[in-house]
Write an enzyme that holds these catalytic residues in place. Structure first.
Site, short mmCIF file in Angstrom:
data_model
loop_
_atom_site.label_atom_id
_atom_site.label_comp_id
_atom_site.label_asym_id
_atom_site.label_seq_id
_atom_site.Cartn_x
_atom_site.Cartn_y
_atom_site.Cartn_z
N THR A 17 0.73 -1.55 -0.29
CA THR A 17 -0.19 -0.09 0.69
C THR A 17 1.07 1.52 0.18
OG1 THR A 17 0.15 0.07 2.27
CG2 THR A 17 -1.90 -1.16 1.07
N LYS A 43 -3.82 -2.97 6.84
CA LYS A 43 -4.79 -3.01 6.10
C LYS A 43 -5.87 -4.01 5.37
CE LYS A 43 -2.80 2.15 5.58
NZ LYS A 43 -1.67 2.13 4.57
N GLU A 98 17.35 0.04 0.60
CA GLU A 98 18.45 0.22 0.92
C GLU A 98 18.77 1.12 1.97
OE1 GLU A 98 20.79 3.25 -1.73
OE2 GLU A 98 18.79 4.65 -1.57
N TYR A 159 21.78 -3.96 -15.87
CA TYR A 159 20.70 -3.27 -16.95
C TYR A 159 21.11 -3.18 -19.03
CZ TYR A 159 18.31 -1.36 -13.26
OH TYR A 159 17.59 -1.22 -12.39
N GLU A 209 32.42 -5.55 -7.92
CA GLU A 209 32.69 -4.12 -7.98
C GLU A 209 34.05 -4.68 -6.42
OE1 GLU A 209 29.60 -1.92 -8.13
OE2 GLU A 209 30.36 -1.26 -5.92
N HIS A 246 42.22 -2.83 12.39
CA HIS A 246 42.93 -3.51 12.27
C HIS A 246 42.29 -4.33 12.17
CE1 HIS A 246 46.49 -0.88 12.93
NE2 HIS A 246 45.89 -0.38 14.41
#
Lengths: 288, 396, 288, 396
Positions: A17, A43, A98, A159, A209, A246
């Site tokens: 929602t 809801k 995220e 993509y 990466e 460290h």
């Protein structure tokens, strides 16, 4: 064939929602994804895009046979949402938000292992099996059904890779976004193994990466795989990241640099692509 | 997010980890006053958010009054890796018998918390870990598991502690671990953990980093004055500007202004430019779903950077939509104006709409687009990268 | 034969340097109990009654092959001490101290289940296998090797029962004190099953009392046992205990009264003794 | 250890469980003043450490001024099951739409924490549990497991809560469970949890018992003024005396003074006396390893009890040694003197030494032992019990 999702997946949207939840539900449905329902505590009984909303995942499983979940919730609610899905019997969870707290993600991972559930993310664009299902926020323009699987930490690179595979005629079986957060629900090796078991996937493109340790974790898996793996690692020319104390150096050693990743993965038998356009060239050589 | 030593030390104290009876001071005057009150000798420690302050001259042992008068202003004038020294810790000088290393961090590879100990503390610990890994003890635990006293004893015995010192060590290890869990830490370190000549264990240094993404549940840290901040390193004026605008940005030493969508291609695009013989002037990340206004600001940063000769734009619209991207570029063009050539490609989510916005604006005012080449899915990103490198060479 | 402890048990005393620990170590050794060592963090290297002291249970297991532990420590340290023993590989733990926090005991029980360890107590007088080993604070005067096993929540009742069995010539295989705390490491049924599996034990005397629910838990076990069980329940004439809130009544129902206990246990086939002297009479009838 | 409603309510508030805006008062004057200030109608609730206060007239709804003047002194004069009313809670009168039951306790049988809920709150909950167990929901969890929001939702839906009310319920259930775990509780109950006519959930009552044995780690409760206290029930003067001396003691209605060793035989000896036709005057527990002084005090309690005709002593020395037992009896005999016949048996740990002490003292002063018969392991305890019953009948 495909991995993790296909047209038979019965998908539920946790946080359906909300703004992002409802927007992407519409998009995912438009692609043909088999979304059966969603959750939003308090809801229950409403509908979004014609799909029923429930208060809990448990009801989605019981009433709609949901087996797959996509989470669109603020980061602070993800831990409980993911654990809820895992315990309710969902077998695959996509964490789109995220900035999930690291300690939360460690706990989610522990629960996922215990219940044998696959979680991808946080901070993933999602996963797409072209022509069958699109879970998350992936734009579908670049994807076409085909014979190469992809797995990447970055949405944008997913993509670009698919764009290249599609335009060069290979197409994709499934494209998996692991997510960009520092601690992830799944690792490269786990997804690679699923591709290895998928007959339709003739090769896998893995895009990593600089930073983190999940690329290095894949080396033993790649060495054992029959399906060829193409690897691309971003950050060869990036300034080196800072070590955390460290302790970071002691735990992670020399892992985390682009060099370290490329070295162990090439030694394990992966084929290195520098640019996207290298990929069709390598695939052609491999006779895929 | 890294804490200052004095902040970490305050938290150590709350978890019953013994700390030196030090005091924080904010000015040379206060430093002199406090040091004299506490009595010499003293250790003066610069409070900066970076490692290596010892080597940079940021820690001084002061034995005499003349030394004190000389050292204090020098410390306050220091800048360590770009961090100005604004606070000192005035510590007692410890009479050291042995030094240990004790830390807790996250093992991402195995999804565990890991307690690390070594009987040889100090800055050489990483070297020790490489050359003599058997000298390092690692105890792995699940994030929801406690560290029990008997775990602490096992670690203490590895450090060759016995008797009363072993008993002292137990609450230090469990306290450090509890502190780590309580505050969603990424790292806590005591280096060195000192055994004094009179047999007391004391945390002579305190290092701690917490997870920014978990700060929402640690209001008490905010109340302590611990607010969101850069992890480490000096910032250029442009980086400071970008930070103020909330844009992750890093200056590099090349001449191609990078305007990418997403951190993933941000990093990869940098490699591409290098592969084709060019050098980027920056790294930048738009974040997920940036607003047109934010995109316009990103372009301002590049256009006003005198090192930038050409701007390289790339957007594969996912959660960030191409129509917003086009709107952002347009705001920049209208309100600021483009002073450099720009080559860009966009495709993905809502790309037709983005294209429509561009075409319409160009028709209305072709001048706006005079310095822009824009492409869609038909042109590979490698070609765009090569074009940017070529344009940059032409400008020279 | 015997259950849980015998002359081959390698016993360690947790808290051996304390007042109670050292006092009872001496007593237990005098009885012939095979105590091999003890623990006291920070006092590793010392000795007590000629036995080595270690900082941790781990060392006791490694250096001395300890497999059984008796805890003599203040109540607040019992949780960690018991978990330490369980995780270090000890298979049987006797918790002598009383007033162990209930939540602590729940956690100890969870760990014990996970590692398949038997814990008795807290607040137990201990366990004795006459002629072989005496763990805890049990006076040995009343005990003689024989053929009846006993299990009781109370120390004093253990002594009275043994006194009766000894003077009537039956003697005991092993006498187990479950402990008097409200939440216990082991339950009647678990100990009864061990006696059932012990060839030397020809009958079992189970002594319970008003309050708690562990007697009731034994009903199914008793019904399935071949070894006859004599049951004695104290508190038939005691004023009824108070229920703790509605929740207590909902969870425990009618359990906890002497009547409830006697009813279910007699229905399961146990033979009721009203006094100690009833026991030899019943044993004789049963032909034990 | 049971908490007062107002204490439990304060803790509820700290765990974000909505509570009525009530106020505690300590005197009739304060009660009147506060009730007037807050405005009528009000609910006046007696604060006592026992259940059934509603039936005992301890809760009054006051609608008018004259009622208020009449009710307040009556409440302060009340004594409920032996507890005098010294404090009132002045609560708002809630407009009740529905009432629920929500509690957390320990399931000793299965070693779990258990959350219990019922859509029908109020005093009939136990009856409901018996007759309609399907109306009760129980959720079992390990002691180190959290109650998640989704667990709370499952419970809320069982209570037929939906929409905003379901959302309100989540932090109430998780808060109650967290409170239970945080304070080593044995019981927390909200009965009733009220849904008001305007759709708000509120904990109209608050009940809580914590584990005395865990109080050492809850200093903050002590700081709140929550100190060790009796669980419930009225005390006789002798029980009060025993409590002051730290001796668990209960008056019964017979005439045989029970002086047992250990709670186990304390309970069983009571049955024995009944089996042989007698009636004990008390229940008593010496605790583990009592000192001679404490044992002497236990005898004082019995000797001074006018209902006691004969004293029945039993000791099987375990952690409590028979020499200490003999010494304790001797102290009593010398310092206080025995005014009633006593029959006793002791054996076990150090019994020879105990016997020696008795023999020696008897030789020295046979008068001291004139009223005592003592036995050892040779005489069964049943015989001693019968002897006590016979003696008591003779005295009559």
């Amino acid at each position: 064939m495909a991995i993790l999702v296909d047209k038979n997946s019965r998908v539920l949207v946790q946080g359906i929602t909300g703004g992002a939840g409802s927007f992407h539900t519409k998009r995912m449905l438009a692609y043909g994804t088999n979304i059966v329902c969603g959750t939003s505590p308090g809801k229950g009984g409403q509908t979004v895009e014609g799909k029923p909303v429930y208060d809990s995942v448990e009801e989605c499983v019981k009433e709609q046979g949901a087996d797959t979940s996509v989470i669109f919730l603020p980061a602070r609610f993800v831990k409980e949402a993911a654990i809820e899905a895992i315990r309710a019997g969902i077998k695959f969870v996509v964490v789109v938000p995220e900035h999930i707290p690291i300690h939360d993600m460690l706990l989610v991972r522990k629960e996922a292992m215990k219940y044998d559930v696959t979680v991808i993310g946080g901070n993933t664009a999602g996963i797409i099996t072209p022509g069958e299902a699109n879970l998350g926020i992936i734009p579908d323009i670049a994807f076409k059904p085909g014979r190469v699987g992809t797995v990447s930490r970055s949405g944008s690179l997913t993509y670009y890779v698919a764009d290249t595979l599609t335009s060069s005629g290979y197409g994709e079986t499934t494209c998996v976004g692991l997510g960009g957060d520092p601690v992830l629900g799944s690792t490269f090796d786990e997804i690679l193994l699923k591709f290895e078991d998928d007959d339709a996937t003739k090769a896998v493109v893995m895009v990593g990466e600089i930073g983190g340790v999940y690329e290095e974790r894949a080396k033993d898996t790649i060495a054992r795989m029959k399906t060829p793996v193409i690897v691309m690692i971003g950050g060869v020319f990036a300034p080196p990241g800072k070590r955390m104390g460290h302790a970071g150096a002691i735990v992670e050693g020399s892992m985390g640099t682009a060099e370290s990743k490329l070295k162990v993965l090439e030694e394990a038998g992966a084929h290195r692509a520098r640019t996207f356009l290298d990929m069709p060239r390598i695939l052609e050589k491999l006779g895929v | 997010m890294r804490l200052y030593e004095y902040e970490a030390r305050e938290l150590f104290g709350r978890f019953k980890i013994p700390i030196p009876e030090g005091q924080v001071v904010n000015s040379p005057e206060e430093a002199a006053k406090v040091a004299r009150e506490l009595g010499l000798p003293r250790v003066l420690k610069s409070q900066v958010l970076t490692g290596g302050r010892g080597k940079a001259g940021g820690i001084k042992i002061v034995e005499t009054e003349p030394e004190l008068a000389e050292v204090i202003p020098k410390l306050f004038d220091l800048e360590i890796k770009g961090f100005p020294v604004e606070k000192l810790l005035i510590d007692p000088k410890l009479d050291i018998a042995r030094e240990f290393y004790l830390g807790v961090t996250i093992d991402r590879l195995n999804y565990k918390l890991v307690v690390i100990a070594c009987a040889e503390g100090g800055v050489e610990i990483e070297e020790t870990a490489r050359t003599n890994p058997e000298k390092i003890m690692k105890v792995s635990l699940d994030v929801d598991e406690p560290l029990y006293s008997f775990d602490a004893i096992r670690i203490g015995k590895f450090l060759r502690l016995a008797g009363d010192q072993l008993k002292q060590f137990i609450p230090i290890a469990t306290g450090l671990y509890n502190l780590f869990r309580k505050y969603d830490a990424k790292l806590v370190e005591i280096n060195p953990l000192v055994l004094t000549a009179d047999g007391k264990l004391i945390a002579a240094d305190a290092r701690m980093s917490v997870d920014d993404d978990a700060m929402f549940r640690h209001r008490d840290l905010t109340e302590m004055g611990i607010v969101q901040r850069h992890e480490e390193g000096e910032m250029t004026p442009r980086e400071r500007q970008a930070t103020e605008w909330g844009i992750p940005y890093l200056d590099l030493d090349g001449d191609i202004g990078m305007f990418p969508g997403g951190a993933g291609f941000g990093i990869m695009g940098n490699d591409f430019i290098h592969y084709y013989g060019g050098k980027p002037a920056n790294f930048m990340d738009s974040g997920g779903g940036p607003s047109p206004e934010r995109l316009a600001k990103m372009l301002v940063l590049l256009d006003e950077n005198p090192n930038v000769k050409v701007i390289f734009g790339a957007r594969f619209g996912g959660i960030s939509r191409c129509d917003d991207f086009a709107k952002g570029v347009l705001i920049f063009l209208k309100e600021h104006g483009l002073s450099k050539p720009m080559v860009m490609r966009f495709t993905g989510n809502m790309w037709e709409e983005g294209l429509r916005i561009f075409k319409e604006a160009e028709q209305e005012n072709p001048q706006l687009f005079a310095r822009i080449e824009y492409h869609g899915i038909e042109t590979p990103i490698e070609e765009i990268s090569q074009r940017a490198v070529a344009l940059a060479k032409k400008v020279k």
